[in-house]
Write a protein that holds these residues in place. Structure first.
Motif, PDB file in Angstrom:
ATOM      1  N   ARG A 212       5.013  29.724 -41.291  1.00  0.00           N
ATOM      2  CA  ARG A 212       5.330  28.307 -41.433  1.00  0.00           C
ATOM      3  C   ARG A 212       4.105  27.433 -41.609  1.00  0.00           C
ATOM      4  O   ARG A 212       4.100  26.503 -42.417  1.00  0.00           O
ATOM      5  N   SER A 213       3.032  27.715 -40.862  1.00  0.00           N
ATOM      6  CA  SER A 213       1.889  26.814 -40.859  1.00  0.00           C
ATOM      7  C   SER A 213       0.602  27.575 -40.568  1.00  0.00           C
ATOM      8  O   SER A 213       0.621  28.754 -40.202  1.00  0.00           O
ATOM      9  N   THR A 214      -0.509  26.863 -40.720  1.00  0.00           N
ATOM     10  CA  THR A 214      -1.838  27.393 -40.418  1.00  0.00           C
ATOM     11  C   THR A 214      -2.532  26.430 -39.470  1.00  0.00           C
ATOM     12  O   THR A 214      -2.548  25.219 -39.708  1.00  0.00           O
ATOM     13  N   LYS A 215      -3.097  26.955 -38.389  1.00  0.00           N
ATOM     14  CA  LYS A 215      -3.799  26.130 -37.406  1.00  0.00           C
ATOM     15  C   LYS A 215      -5.290  26.116 -37.724  1.00  0.00           C
ATOM     16  O   LYS A 215      -5.909  27.170 -37.865  1.00  0.00           O
ATOM     17  N   ILE A 216      -5.841  24.901 -37.830  1.00  0.00           N
ATOM     18  CA  ILE A 216      -7.252  24.717 -38.178  1.00  0.00           C
ATOM     19  C   ILE A 216      -7.909  23.880 -37.087  1.00  0.00           C
ATOM     20  O   ILE A 216      -7.448  22.779 -36.768  1.00  0.00           O
ATOM     21  N   ARG A 217      -9.006  24.402 -36.505  1.00  0.00           N
ATOM     22  CA  ARG A 217      -9.765  23.637 -35.508  1.00  0.00           C
ATOM     23  C   ARG A 217     -10.847  22.844 -36.238  1.00  0.00           C
ATOM     24  O   ARG A 217     -11.711  23.400 -36.890  1.00  0.00           O
ATOM     25  N   THR A 218     -10.798  21.534 -36.112  1.00  0.00           N
ATOM     26  CA  THR A 218     -11.630  20.642 -36.903  1.00  0.00           C
ATOM     27  C   THR A 218     -12.986  20.383 -36.241  1.00  0.00           C
ATOM     28  O   THR A 218     -13.279  20.890 -35.157  1.00  0.00           O
ATOM     29  N   PHE A 219     -13.818  19.549 -36.912  1.00  0.00           N
ATOM     30  CA  PHE A 219     -15.115  19.153 -36.370  1.00  0.00           C
ATOM     31  C   PHE A 219     -14.965  18.495 -35.004  1.00  0.00           C
ATOM     32  O   PHE A 219     -15.808  18.669 -34.124  1.00  0.00           O
ATOM     33  N   ALA A 220     -13.910  17.704 -34.840  1.00  0.00           N
ATOM     34  CA  ALA A 220     -13.688  16.971 -33.589  1.00  0.00           C
ATOM     35  C   ALA A 220     -13.123  17.857 -32.486  1.00  0.00           C
ATOM     36  O   ALA A 220     -12.718  17.345 -31.444  1.00  0.00           O
ATOM     37  N   ASN A 221     -13.058  19.173 -32.727  1.00  0.00           N
ATOM     38  CA  ASN A 221     -12.541  20.153 -31.766  1.00  0.00           C
ATOM     39  C   ASN A 221     -11.052  19.960 -31.495  1.00  0.00           C
ATOM     40  O   ASN A 221     -10.543  20.346 -30.437  1.00  0.00           O
ATOM     41  N   THR A 222     -10.353  19.333 -32.434  1.00  0.00           N
ATOM     42  CA  THR A 222      -8.901  19.222 -32.356  1.00  0.00           C
ATOM     43  C   THR A 222      -8.280  20.285 -33.259  1.00  0.00           C
ATOM     44  O   THR A 222      -8.946  20.830 -34.142  1.00  0.00           O
ATOM     45  N   VAL A 223      -7.003  20.565 -33.022  1.00  0.00           N
ATOM     46  CA  VAL A 223      -6.299  21.565 -33.817  1.00  0.00           C
ATOM     47  C   VAL A 223      -5.315  20.862 -34.739  1.00  0.00           C
ATOM     48  O   VAL A 223      -4.438  20.131 -34.273  1.00  0.00           O
ATOM     49  N   SER A 224      -5.484  21.080 -36.036  1.00  0.00           N
ATOM     50  CA  SER A 224      -4.555  20.537 -37.023  1.00  0.00           C
ATOM     51  C   SER A 224      -3.609  21.647 -37.474  1.00  0.00           C
ATOM     52  O   SER A 224      -4.065  22.716 -37.889  1.00  0.00           O
ATOM     53  N   VAL A 225      -2.314  21.392 -37.359  1.00  0.00           N
ATOM     54  CA  VAL A 225      -1.297  22.341 -37.807  1.00  0.00           C
ATOM     55  C   VAL A 225      -0.856  21.905 -39.206  1.00  0.00           C
ATOM     56  O   VAL A 225      -0.155  20.905 -39.365  1.00  0.00           O
ATOM     57  N   VAL A 226      -1.311  22.651 -40.213  1.00  0.00           N
ATOM     58  CA  VAL A 226      -1.071  22.272 -41.608  1.00  0.00           C
ATOM     59  C   VAL A 226       0.059  23.135 -42.167  1.00  0.00           C
ATOM     60  O   VAL A 226      -0.044  24.372 -42.135  1.00  0.00           O
ATOM     61  N   PRO A 227       1.140  22.546 -42.661  1.00  0.00           N
ATOM     62  CA  PRO A 227       2.205  23.345 -43.291  1.00  0.00           C
ATOM     63  C   PRO A 227       1.638  24.154 -44.467  1.00  0.00           C
ATOM     64  O   PRO A 227       0.789  23.668 -45.215  1.00  0.00           O
ATOM     65  N   ASN A 228       2.112  25.376 -44.603  1.00  0.00           N
ATOM     66  CA  ASN A 228       1.593  26.241 -45.664  1.00  0.00           C
ATOM     67  C   ASN A 228       1.873  25.684 -47.059  1.00  0.00           C
ATOM     68  O   ASN A 228       1.092  25.917 -47.986  1.00  0.00           O
ATOM     69  N   SER A 229       2.979  24.968 -47.205  1.00  0.00           N
ATOM     70  CA  SER A 229       3.269  24.380 -48.512  1.00  0.00           C
ATOM     71  C   SER A 229       2.221  23.349 -48.898  1.00  0.00           C
ATOM     72  O   SER A 229       1.875  23.208 -50.070  1.00  0.00           O
ATOM     73  N   VAL A 230       1.689  22.616 -47.908  1.00  0.00           N
ATOM     74  CA  VAL A 230       0.625  21.643 -48.178  1.00  0.00           C
ATOM     75  C   VAL A 230      -0.655  22.362 -48.583  1.00  0.00           C
ATOM     76  O   VAL A 230      -1.373  21.934 -49.495  1.00  0.00           O
ATOM     77  N   LEU A 231      -0.957  23.475 -47.915  1.00  0.00           N
ATOM     78  CA  LEU A 231      -2.148  24.250 -48.263  1.00  0.00           C
ATOM     79  C   LEU A 231      -2.075  24.773 -49.688  1.00  0.00           C
ATOM     80  O   LEU A 231      -3.029  24.674 -50.462  1.00  0.00           O
ATOM     81  N   CYS A 232      -0.931  25.341 -50.046  1.00  0.00           N
ATOM     82  CA  CYS A 232      -0.782  25.925 -51.380  1.00  0.00           C
ATOM     83  C   CYS A 232      -0.753  24.866 -52.470  1.00  0.00           C
ATOM     84  O   CYS A 232      -1.106  25.156 -53.625  1.00  0.00           O
TER      85      CYS A 232
END
Length: 348
Positions: A212-232
């Motif tokens: 469903r999604s990909t979790k990305i830990r950002t510069f600010a040390n927060t976790v962004s949950v990005v839907p895979n459709s947005v990534l593609c």
């Protein structure tokens, strides 16, 4: 009071025995959880590998709950004629056993070597998703058993879901798009766990990849949950897979600097960058590229062999200090934005 005890002696004794039986199984459960398992874990820790220890950790809570459930069943059965539970309670206990088996099986899925020969970049992410699918199937099977125990027609339920499939599919079209996009990400493998990526939605380290999604830990040390459709749908830049990292800047030199000094500075800069460590020598470019509004512009461009952001910053800092030293040793000044104003007098 004595007459009451004499008339109800047998039920009271039976109830007391039931309480003692449940309490005994409760003690067995706690002894198993807090005494036996630590002893076995200590013994198994001396063996090669940690499979037995991990197995104990996975089955500890389910087995402890099993002792409580079987104790409750035996204790309650004594309170009914011929030690036979009513049908409703029988269904409840059977459902409990089915859920316990499902719980145990889900815990054991993490110990199963799924596709050990898989050597893809995203093999760990694929194995994690396959384990999640297995757990979902096991839980679905356990839920079906529980529904069947309470007399519901499972076939009719499935048929009802089939009739409402169109509605469900329309409501879940975004989830379907994310799952399909997640499958594409796993097949094309533009990144893997631990990679630093940049996309339209976020930039950071990939911590988890699911359907469903990909979790990305950002510069600010927060976790962004990005839907895979947005990534593609957008561009994905994988910073981790850089073989070299670009560093590019422009030096502004004042217009009153003689040509020979400019040529000497360019030659020394080129020599410094070509021989500097962590810099790919054949990528060095130091050129006079143009004439700005208030400076003669010299391009300084090179690639570093280190790609990690922290190491790249260290190399860039060292190069900038060397540039400063070369400029000062040749008495060449950095230009800054300036403007000349000419005032004319009438009649002159």
């Amino acid at each position: 009071m004595l007459d009451f005890i004499q008339k109800n002696a047998e039920p009271l004794i039976s109830f007391g025995i039931s309480v003692l039986i449940f309490f005994g199984f409760f003690l067995v459960s706690k002894l198993f959880q807090y005494k036996m398992v630590p002893v076995l874990r200590h013994l198994f820790s001396k063996l090669k590998g940690n499979f037995a220890t991990r197995l104990l950790e996975r089955i500890n809570l389910p087995l402890s709950s099993f002792w409580l459930l079987i104790g409750a069943q035996i204790a309650l059965s004594r309170l009914f004629p011929q030690n036979a539970l009513p049908v409703s309670l029988t269904h409840i206990f059977r459902s409990g056993y089915a859920l316990l088996v499902g719980w145990t099986a889900c815990n054991l899925v993490d110990l199963i070597p799924i596709l050990p020969q898989l050597n893809w970049n995203n093999s760990e992410a694929i194995k994690k998703i396959l384990r999640r699918i297995l757990k979902a199937l096991i839980l679905a099977f356990a839920v079906v058993i529980v529904i069947g125990e309470f007399g519901y027609d499972v076939n009719g339920l499935v048929a009802g879901l089939g009739l409402g499939g169109l509605t469900i599919s329309l409501a879940a079209k975004d989830s379907a798009a994310n799952m399909f996009s997640g499958l594409l990400l796993l097949i094309e493998r533009p990144f893997e766990l631990g990679d630093w990526i940049s996309c339209t939605a976020a930039e950071g380290t990939v911590e988890d990849i699911s359907f469903r999604s990909t979790k990305i830990r950002t510069f600010a040390n927060t976790v962004s949950v990005v839907p895979n459709s947005v990534l593609c749908a957008g561009t994905i830049t994988n910073v981790t897979r850089m073989e070299m990292r670009l560093s590019k800047s422009t030096i502004g030199i004042t217009y009153d600097t003689p040509r020979d000094k400019i040529e000497k500075v360019i030659a020394e800069l080129r020599e410094m960058l070509t021989t500097a460590p962590d810099i790919v020598s054949d990528t060095v470019q130091v050129r006079l590229t143009g004439f700005g509004a208030s400076s003669i512009d010299v391009l300084v461009q090179y690639y570093t062999s280190v790609t990690a952001y922290k190491d790249w910053l260290a190399v860039t800092e060292r190069v900038n200090f060397d540039i400063l030293s070369i400029m000062r040793s040749n008495q060449v000044e950095f230009a800054f934005p300036s403007r000349s104003i000419y005032i004319e007098k009438n009649g002159q």
